[in-house]
Design an enzyme around this catalytic site. Structure first.
Site, PDB file in Angstrom:
ATOM      1  N   LEU A 106      -8.674  -3.781  16.165  1.00  0.00           N
ATOM      2  CA  LEU A 106      -9.233  -5.088  15.825  1.00  0.00           C
ATOM      3  C   LEU A 106      -9.350  -5.228  14.312  1.00  0.00           C
ATOM      4  CD1 LEU A 106     -12.089  -5.177  18.494  1.00  0.00           C
ATOM      5  CD2 LEU A 106      -9.693  -5.871  18.727  1.00  0.00           C
ATOM      6  N   GLY A 107      -8.575  -6.163  13.773  1.00  0.00           N
ATOM      7  CA  GLY A 107      -8.624  -6.470  12.356  1.00  0.00           C
ATOM      8  C   GLY A 107      -8.202  -7.910  12.179  1.00  0.00           C
TER       9      GLY A 107
ATOM     10  N   LYS B 107       0.853  -1.186   0.000  1.00  0.00           N
ATOM     11  CA  LYS B 107       0.000   0.000   0.000  1.00  0.00           C
ATOM     12  C   LYS B 107       0.887   1.233   0.000  1.00  0.00           C
ATOM     13  CE  LYS B 107      -3.631  -2.372   2.602  1.00  0.00           C
ATOM     14  NZ  LYS B 107      -4.427  -2.400   3.853  1.00  0.00           N
TER      15      LYS B 107
ATOM     16  N   ARG C  37       6.712   1.954   6.747  1.00  0.00           N
ATOM     17  CA  ARG C  37       6.237   1.320   7.978  1.00  0.00           C
ATOM     18  C   ARG C  37       7.014   0.026   8.194  1.00  0.00           C
ATOM     19  NH1 ARG C  37       1.868  -2.820   8.770  1.00  0.00           N
ATOM     20  NH2 ARG C  37       1.570  -2.948  11.019  1.00  0.00           N
TER      21      ARG C  37
ATOM     22  N   GLY D  49     -10.204  -2.663  11.033  1.00  0.00           N
ATOM     23  CA  GLY D  49     -11.311  -3.080  10.173  1.00  0.00           C
ATOM     24  C   GLY D  49     -12.513  -3.625  10.917  1.00  0.00           C
TER      25      GLY D  49
ATOM     26  N   ARG E   1      -3.769 -16.117  13.867  1.00  0.00           N
ATOM     27  CA  ARG E   1      -2.738 -16.241  14.894  1.00  0.00           C
ATOM     28  C   ARG E   1      -3.346 -16.715  16.211  1.00  0.00           C
ATOM     29  NH1 ARG E   1      -0.904 -10.159  13.637  1.00  0.00           N
ATOM     30  NH2 ARG E   1      -0.026 -10.456  11.550  1.00  0.00           N
TER      31      ARG E   1
ATOM     32  N   HIS F  70       1.264  -2.542  16.004  1.00  0.00           N
ATOM     33  CA  HIS F  70       0.179  -1.589  15.713  1.00  0.00           C
ATOM     34  C   HIS F  70       0.420  -0.225  16.367  1.00  0.00           C
ATOM     35  CE1 HIS F  70      -2.515  -5.365  15.240  1.00  0.00           C
ATOM     36  NE2 HIS F  70      -2.071  -4.983  14.050  1.00  0.00           N
TER      37      HIS F  70
ATOM     38  N   GLU G 244      -2.711   6.023  10.036  1.00  0.00           N
ATOM     39  CA  GLU G 244      -1.319   5.601  10.115  1.00  0.00           C
ATOM     40  C   GLU G 244      -0.424   6.363   9.140  1.00  0.00           C
ATOM     41  OE1 GLU G 244      -1.432   0.975  11.359  1.00  0.00           O
ATOM     42  OE2 GLU G 244      -2.612   1.472   9.583  1.00  0.00           O
TER      43      GLU G 244
ATOM     44  N   GLU H 153     -13.960  -0.845  13.423  1.00  0.00           N
ATOM     45  CA  GLU H 153     -14.711   0.222  12.761  1.00  0.00           C
ATOM     46  C   GLU H 153     -16.030  -0.263  12.173  1.00  0.00           C
ATOM     47  OE1 GLU H 153     -12.272   2.375   9.857  1.00  0.00           O
ATOM     48  OE2 GLU H 153     -10.550   1.473  10.887  1.00  0.00           O
TER      49      GLU H 153
END
Length: 398
Positions: free
Chosen positions: A203-204, A17, A91, A332, A235, A179, A384, A335
């Site tokens: 939370l994603g 990205k 990043r 994700g 995970r 994060h 971010e 939200e």
């Protein structure tokens, strides 16, 4: 300050990205954003949008390798259709024990970070590759590494020290968190009224949660690697070490050597566990919610496990902070998944958390707590790329 075009690169295991910002006199304007998705699959996508959301590039190229993917990005940015960056921000999930400050990237620095690939095995290899390519394809342009671990550097030793023999601690084995750029962006957006006792749940597909006191990280759920903490899409989250030893011994019965056995264990813990492992269906919360409606009990158990784990962390951080002023959902799932937020907050009334059902029926930024809630509950999308740009501008000034 002159207008500065800044390129932000955010690489993932199967995507790259990027965004271009214009920075000037404290103002930050996003000019373009884009992504190359589906690297190594037959579902490649390459798109670029302008600041109004109009697609300037919309392609479905073959993306067999990350080299092919990043060349698409570099060629587009060199085409003359977009402003040439004066600096690039990357990043990075973790730079390991020796790289804990955001800084200018050199070949030697990349080599040093690559030594600690095991600290973020799904992220570091492609991030390191992109850094090397950016140094080659954008000669003369300063590149900066912006670390997810940077925000967590304020944690006290009692939070970072692992209960292991000192010989391993001296190798850098400790809690680093992840994060961090997302968490920093939430604090940034809450200024100048940052609550003293704040919990943020990112939370994603990757999930974590942090306790923040006075705008600084006090504790966070992820540990040495992003595998620890909350159950995530694929995970394990925190787990009895004996479980991993049991699985490792089973794998070792057929593995060709110890390295191969460790690699297989890593796949189990990082790519086959979590929501996917429990549900045996998907790591995508949307798929699980649809399956729950159809009566899928394994999907229900996976989501319940996710919710239950987050509730436990919120309770733990409530105790660490000695109370709570605000709970923020981001990422994700945070939200967009109305049901997850409701399920997480249900049962936390003893902590002063009360959700308003109607206010919670929203996707995106909102205050979703009831008027009677002593804890403000908000949904705030992360920013971010903006934080990365701010760090790049600061470092350029130095």
């Amino acid at each position: 300050m002159a207008s500065l075009p800044i390129l932000v690169l955010n690489s993932g295991s199967s995507s790259i990205k990027f965004s271009i910002y214009e920075a000037s006199n404290g103002a930050r304007t996003k000019l373009h954003e884009g992504a190359v998705d589906g690297i190594g699959t037959d579902l490649g996508k390459f798109w670029i949008k302008d600041e109004r959301g109009n697609k300037l590039v919309d392609e479905t190229p073959a993306l067999p390798t990350r080299a092919v993917a990043f060349k698409l990005v570099a060629d587009a940015l060199h085409s003359g259709a977009f402003p040439s960056p004066v600096a690039i921000g990357h990043r990075m999930v973790s730079g390991g024990p020796t790289v804990q400050e955001n800084q200018l990237i050199t070949v030697e620095l990349v080599d040093e970070m690559e030594r600690y690939t095991a600290f973020a095995p799904l992220h570091t290899p492609i991030a390191v590759y992109i850094m090397r390519e950016a140094l080659r394809l954008f000669p003369g342009i300063p590149n900066f590494v912006i670390l997810d671990t940077y925000f967590h550097r304020t944690m006290p030793e009692v939070a970072t020290r692992m209960p292991i023999p000192s010989e391993y601690a001296e190798m850098g084995v400790r809690r680093y968190g992840a994060h961090g750029i997302s968490y920093e962006s939430i604090v940034y957006q809450l200024q100048p009224n940052v609550p003293n006792r704040l919990i943020v749940a990112h939370l994603g597909n990757g999930a974590s949660i942090s306790a923040i006191r006075g705008g600084k990280c006090l504790d966070t759920s992820m540990g040495l690697t992003p595998t620890g903490g909350i159950i995530s899409g694929t995970r394990t989250g925190d787990i009895d070490p004996g479980v991993l030893l049991f699985i490792l011994r089973k794998i070792a019965e057929e593995a060709k050597d110890s390295s191969a056995a460790a690699d297989q264990l890593e796949v189990v813990a990082s790519k086959k566990a979590g929501l996917l492992g429990v549900s045996e269906l998907s790591n995508d919360m949307r798929d699980l919610r649809d399956s729950i409606k159809d009566g899928n009990t394994k999907a229900r158990l996976a989501v319940d496990k996710f919710v239950w784990t987050i509730q436990k962390w919120i309770g733990s951080f409530f105790a660490e902070l000695n109370g709570l002023d605000m709970l923020v959902f981001t990422g994700g799932i945070g939200e967009n998944d109305i049901a997850s937020r409701a399920e997480i907050c249900t049962g936390l009334e003893a902590l002063g958390i009360a959700l308003d059902t109607q206010r919670n029926n929203v996707r995106g930024a909102a205050t979703i707590s009831s008027e009677t809630s002593s804890v403000t509950v908000r949904v705030i999308p992360p920013a971010e790329d903006l934080i990365i740009v701010n760090h790049v501008v600061r470092l350029l000034g130095q």
